[in-house]
Scaffold this motif. Structure first.
Motif, PDB file in Angstrom:
ATOM      1  N   UNK A 217      23.327 -40.763  22.463  1.00 62.84           N
ATOM      2  CA  UNK A 217      22.371 -41.387  21.557  1.00 62.84           C
ATOM      3  C   UNK A 217      23.002 -42.472  20.688  1.00 62.84           C
ATOM      4  N   UNK A 218      24.181 -42.230  20.142  1.00 60.82           N
ATOM      5  CA  UNK A 218      24.768 -43.197  19.214  1.00 60.82           C
ATOM      6  C   UNK A 218      25.358 -44.407  19.922  1.00 60.82           C
ATOM      7  N   UNK A 258      24.382 -31.577  20.529  1.00 60.92           N
ATOM      8  CA  UNK A 258      23.338 -32.070  21.420  1.00 60.92           C
ATOM      9  C   UNK A 258      22.011 -32.135  20.661  1.00 60.92           C
ATOM     10  N   UNK A 259      21.183 -33.104  21.057  1.00 60.76           N
ATOM     11  CA  UNK A 259      19.938 -33.384  20.341  1.00 60.76           C
ATOM     12  C   UNK A 259      18.700 -32.990  21.121  1.00 60.76           C
ATOM     13  N   UNK A 276      27.617 -27.763  21.860  1.00 61.15           N
ATOM     14  CA  UNK A 276      27.971 -27.510  23.248  1.00 61.15           C
ATOM     15  C   UNK A 276      29.440 -27.853  23.456  1.00 61.15           C
ATOM     16  N   UNK A 277      30.088 -27.117  24.369  1.00 62.79           N
ATOM     17  CA  UNK A 277      31.475 -27.390  24.729  1.00 62.79           C
ATOM     18  C   UNK A 277      31.488 -27.965  26.144  1.00 62.79           C
ATOM     19  N   UNK A 289      20.716 -34.895  25.883  1.00 63.39           N
ATOM     20  CA  UNK A 289      20.989 -35.941  24.900  1.00 63.39           C
ATOM     21  C   UNK A 289      22.042 -35.464  23.907  1.00 63.39           C
ATOM     22  N   UNK A 290      23.112 -36.237  23.788  1.00 61.47           N
ATOM     23  CA  UNK A 290      24.243 -35.885  22.939  1.00 61.47           C
ATOM     24  C   UNK A 290      24.331 -36.798  21.742  1.00 61.47           C
ATOM     25  N   UNK A 291      24.842 -36.277  20.634  1.00 61.93           N
ATOM     26  CA  UNK A 291      25.111 -37.077  19.445  1.00 61.93           C
ATOM     27  C   UNK A 291      26.496 -37.696  19.613  1.00 61.93           C
TER      28      UNK A 291
END
Length: 292
Positions: A217-218, A258-259, A276-277, A289-291
């Motif tokens: 996302x970023x 995660x988002x 999450x790992x 979707x990850x931050x």
């Protein structure tokens, strides 16, 4: 990342060496019982070791057991590291924190004493009732434990069902050691009072690996993750900054937020909500979707 110099390396049990580290430019970062650090060795391997010294001191202490089937880490420590060597180490990370309780039962096997040792010290200092059951072919820090804690330490193979039957309803149990010991502890102690740390992942079965997309996302990027690669590797190959760590789901260094999506958690830590790992965990949805 911190730089530390080895002050001392001393044998403390059969096949186990204790290393004392100090910062090259001042005190190392503070830590709490249960914490561990990543140590980057000169042979380019990174390994995780529990801190087993005294929180609040300027330096760290770790202990390393020479593994019979070493993958290059413990063997290098024992055969090549010497006092005066400078190492890159991470800031302390704690996925095994000591929670407040009026009574504690600690169960340790072999090198599993390392995260337990400062926990036992802190618990006793708090005034809590403490008991340690300590077993193993090798018992590092045995003399130190006898001097500091006397009859509160019981050596020899513990009868876990008997300990569970006598457990006070308010007591917490902390366990670290070989997998058979941990598996038995999970069978006999109440899950809401048991805290376990594993050095190696359990053998478990998951759904077949499938491809998915990691939406970052970023950074505004979408990274494809193939069925035959880990989420961690896909992100790192794409140039995104994720720490590799143990690659086994036990150290926590690669933790991401995660988002959106449905993650499949395969770690041994117990990922907190929204975490999450990626070294072992995947996605059950087509997109995660990850931050990041």
């Amino acid at each position: 990342m911190q730089k530390a110099i080895i002050d001392d390396i001393s044998p403390i049990a059969d096949g186990v060496a204790a290393l004392t580290l100090r910062g090259t430019t001042g005190p190392l970062a503070p830590w709490e019982p249960g914490a561990h650090i990543d140590v980057t060795l000169p042979n380019w391997l990174t390994r995780q070791y529990s801190l087993c010294g005294e929180p609040g001191s300027a330096g760290y202490r770790i202990a390393v057991r020479r593994e019979r089937l070493s993958r290059g880490g413990s063997e290098y420590v024992h055969d090549h590291l010497r006092p005066g060597k400078v190492l890159d180490i991470s800031a302390p990370r704690n996925t095994f924190p000591l929670l407040p309780a009026p009574e504690y039962l600690f169960v340790a096997g072999g090198i599993g004493i390392t995260p337990v040792l400062p926990m036992l010290r802190a618990a006793a200092a708090s005034g809590a009732t403490t008991t340690l059951a300590f077993a193993g072919r090798s018992t590092p820090f045995a003399d130190e434990l006898r001097r500091a804690h006397g009859e509160r330490v019981r050596f020899g193979r513990p009868d876990l069902p008997a300990l569970a039957a006598a457990l006070d309803p308010a007591a917490l149990v902390y366990c670290c050691g070989p997998e058979p010991m941990l598996a038995e502890a999970e069978e006999v102690f109440p899950a809401d009072r048991l805290h376990v740390e594993r050095f190696r992942p359990r053998a478990r079965t998951f759904e077949p690996d499938t491809a998915f997309e990691a939406v970052c996302a970023r950074s505004g990027r979408t990274v494809p993750v193939e069925a035959d690669e880990s989420l961690l590797d896909a992100l790192r190959f794409a140039g995104l900054p994720v720490a590799p760590g143990c690659r086994e789901g036990v150290c926590g260094s690669c933790e991401l937020r995660y988002l959106d999506g449905r993650p499949e958690h395969r770690d041994e830590i117990g990922a907190a909500e929204g975490r999450i790992y990626p070294c072992v965990s995947r996605s059950l949805s087509p997109r995660l979707t990850l931050d990041l």
